[in-house]
Design an enzyme around this catalytic site. Sequence first.
Site, PDB file in Angstrom:
ATOM      1  CG  HIS A  69      -2.304   0.605   1.050  1.00  0.00           C
ATOM      2  ND1 HIS A  69      -2.871   0.645  -0.244  1.00  0.00           N
ATOM      3  CD2 HIS A  69      -3.242   0.870   2.005  1.00  0.00           C
ATOM      4  CE1 HIS A  69      -4.105   1.278  -0.110  1.00  0.00           C
ATOM      5  NE2 HIS A  69      -4.217   1.410   1.354  1.00  0.00           N
TER       6      HIS A  69
ATOM      7  CG  ASN B 287      -8.777   4.995   3.929  1.00  0.00           C
ATOM      8  OD1 ASN B 287      -8.174   4.565   2.851  1.00  0.00           O
ATOM      9  ND2 ASN B 287      -9.209   4.302   4.802  1.00  0.00           N
TER      10      ASN B 287
ATOM     11  CG  ASP C  42      -1.954   0.478  -3.308  1.00  0.00           C
ATOM     12  OD1 ASP C  42      -2.022   1.811  -2.803  1.00  0.00           O
ATOM     13  OD2 ASP C  42      -2.689  -0.290  -3.257  1.00  0.00           O
TER      14      ASP C  42
ATOM     15  CG  ASN D 166     -11.287   3.526   0.514  1.00  0.00           C
ATOM     16  OD1 ASN D 166     -12.432   3.456   0.098  1.00  0.00           O
ATOM     17  ND2 ASN D 166     -11.089   2.512   1.518  1.00  0.00           N
TER      18      ASN D 166
END
Length: 187
Positions: free
Chosen positions: A20, A66, A91, A112
């Site tokens: 991530h 997020n 990613d 997100n």
Amino acid sequence: MKYLIVGLGNIGAEYAQTRHNIGFRVADALAERLGVRFETKRYGDVAVGRVKNAQLVILKPSTYMNLSGEAVRYWMSTEKIPIERVLVIVDDLALPFGALRLKSKGSDAGHNGLKNIAQLLGSQAYARLRFGIGNDYPQGAQINYVLGAFSSEESAELPQRIETFCDAAIAFCLEGASSAMNRFNSK
């Protein structure tokens, strides 16, 4: 011309080597290539460097993935950078490991971080550079996969792939989105 290059990731040592956080790793490599260092500032770590006639403001948001839109919106406003000169490195589960996909605009594809950026900017008309992380995980294990480390085989290939992503980010700034897309999306 000034550009905002945003590498998405999560702050903290526990996230540093995860799939991530590939956006942070590309941002780090880009800053290293330009010979500039990150400074902790409002909403993230920022490094400013030049390539030919382009000034690159490289941002690693400290807002967690997020809520990345807060940092992007703030630095666009602070540096007076229009949306068409913003590039977000992220990613992507839908692409095989190491695959590169540059788009001048588009959907969040369920990501997100991109969703929050679009929501706070009121637009999806910003460029994104997607780094394929693959999707080799059993059903229900997506979060563990995304927040897991790259395999040893992937880790061996990462330096070369990250360099290619730096090349694509620089091409976006110097040549424009269309030319960079033509050069790098076919590889």
